[in-house]
Design a protein around this motif. Structure first.
Motif, mmCIF file in Angstrom:
data_model
loop_
_atom_site.group_PDB
_atom_site.id
_atom_site.type_symbol
_atom_site.label_atom_id
_atom_site.label_comp_id
_atom_site.label_asym_id
_atom_site.label_seq_id
_atom_site.Cartn_x
_atom_site.Cartn_y
_atom_site.Cartn_z
ATOM 1 N N GLU A 252 0.721 -0.953 0.013
ATOM 2 C CA GLU A 252 0.057 0.080 0.159
ATOM 3 C C GLU A 252 0.716 1.122 -0.112
ATOM 4 N N PHE B 193 0.811 4.318 -2.730
ATOM 5 C CA PHE B 193 0.528 5.491 -2.217
ATOM 6 C C PHE B 193 1.827 6.577 -2.724
ATOM 7 N N SER C 62 -0.619 8.907 -5.292
ATOM 8 C CA SER C 62 -1.113 9.723 -4.442
ATOM 9 C C SER C 62 -0.007 10.834 -4.379
ATOM 10 N N TYR D 240 -2.143 13.956 7.105
ATOM 11 C CA TYR D 240 -2.069 12.561 6.395
ATOM 12 C C TYR D 240 -3.552 11.975 6.561
ATOM 13 N N HIS E 187 -4.654 13.242 3.036
ATOM 14 C CA HIS E 187 -4.035 12.379 2.203
ATOM 15 C C HIS E 187 -4.211 11.001 2.111
ATOM 16 N N LEU E 188 -4.536 10.354 3.535
ATOM 17 C CA LEU E 188 -4.537 8.950 3.474
ATOM 18 C C LEU E 188 -5.878 8.421 3.787
ATOM 19 N N LYS F 22 -8.750 7.000 1.398
ATOM 20 C CA LYS F 22 -8.326 5.973 0.441
ATOM 21 C C LYS F 22 -8.274 4.521 0.992
ATOM 22 N N CYS G 141 -5.392 2.165 0.902
ATOM 23 C CA CYS G 141 -4.416 2.526 1.649
ATOM 24 C C CYS G 141 -4.828 2.365 3.337
ATOM 25 N N TRP H 137 -2.716 3.470 6.531
ATOM 26 C CA TRP H 137 -3.262 4.455 7.591
ATOM 27 C C TRP H 137 -3.468 4.267 8.956
#
Length: 225
Positions: free
Chosen positions: A105, A109, A113, A135, A138-139, A142, A145, A149
């Protein structure tokens, strides 16, 4: 380190020069003084490293979460993340069977991303931005991910001490009075936390709804059965 190049400060340097002018054998004392300064610096830095969390491998490898460092090298970041996962497995925080999926993952990422949002990673400012919020953006949204995370959330709480909890006990001690009900204590703590979060009483936004609520507080109290 060449002790003759050691900077001891303008005033000290000037005093050494004046002392050398007055004493013919002062050069040896000057070198001894600089050597002692060097030893002091080495011992001080050594002591700082003994007390600093950087002596722990987990802390050193958590630099993988620095968005600016993360962008520099996928290979180095993957190696650091692998070390973090190994240490988490050894302490029983995660299961080893999840590590390969987390590494996969992370690679996905990084390639997708991170590259598409490289400017936000490069421009991240730790003085004005929060790493958890960064984060989170950004995480967290998703699905591909989700295991990564969970690990990020796990390691981000490691640096949180007990200071805020202990301060909370002190606040409770100050506001508690006789016959104070639980809801009243909670309300006062919420108000106190909000005042601190906005930076003081002068920064509170006194909206129309807030003023109306405060004006009718007495009536609401009387209406409670």
């Amino acid at each position: 380190m060449d002790v003759t190049k050691l900077r001891v400060g303008f005033v000290t340097e000037r005093g050494l020069v004046e002392h050398m002018k007055k004493n013919s054998g002062a050069e040896r004392l000057r070198l001894e003084f600089r050597q002692n300064c060097k030893l002091f610096l080495l011992k001080m830095v050594s002591k700082l490293f003994e007390k600093a969390p950087l002596k722990y491998p987990l802390v050193r490898n958590l630099s993988v979460l620095d968005p600016r460092a993360l962008l520099k090298s996928k290979e180095v970041s993957t190696r650091k993340l692998t070390t973090v996962l190994r240490l988490l497995v050894e302490t029983g925080r995660i299961e080893d069977k999840c590590c390969d999926e987390i590494i996969r993952e992370f690679g996905h990422f990084y390639d997708h991303s991170l590259m598409s949002a490289s400017d936000s990673f490069r421009d991240f400012n730790p003085h004005s931005g929060r790493l958890d919020e960064f984060y989170q953006e950004h995480l967290s949204n998703k699905a591909e991910c989700r295991h990564l995370w969970e690990v990020v959330k796990l390691v981000l709480v490691l640096s949180h001490g007990q200071a805020s909890v202990e301060r909370g006990f002190s606040v409770n001690k100050e506001v508690i009075v006789e016959n104070l009900k639980e809801h009243s204590l909670i309300a006062q703590r919420v108000i106190n936390d909000h005042v601190h979060s906005v930076g003081g009483l002068l920064n509170i936004a006194y909206t129309k709804e807030l003023l109306l609520s405060a004006a009718s507080a007495r009536q609401k109290y009387l209406d409670v059965p």
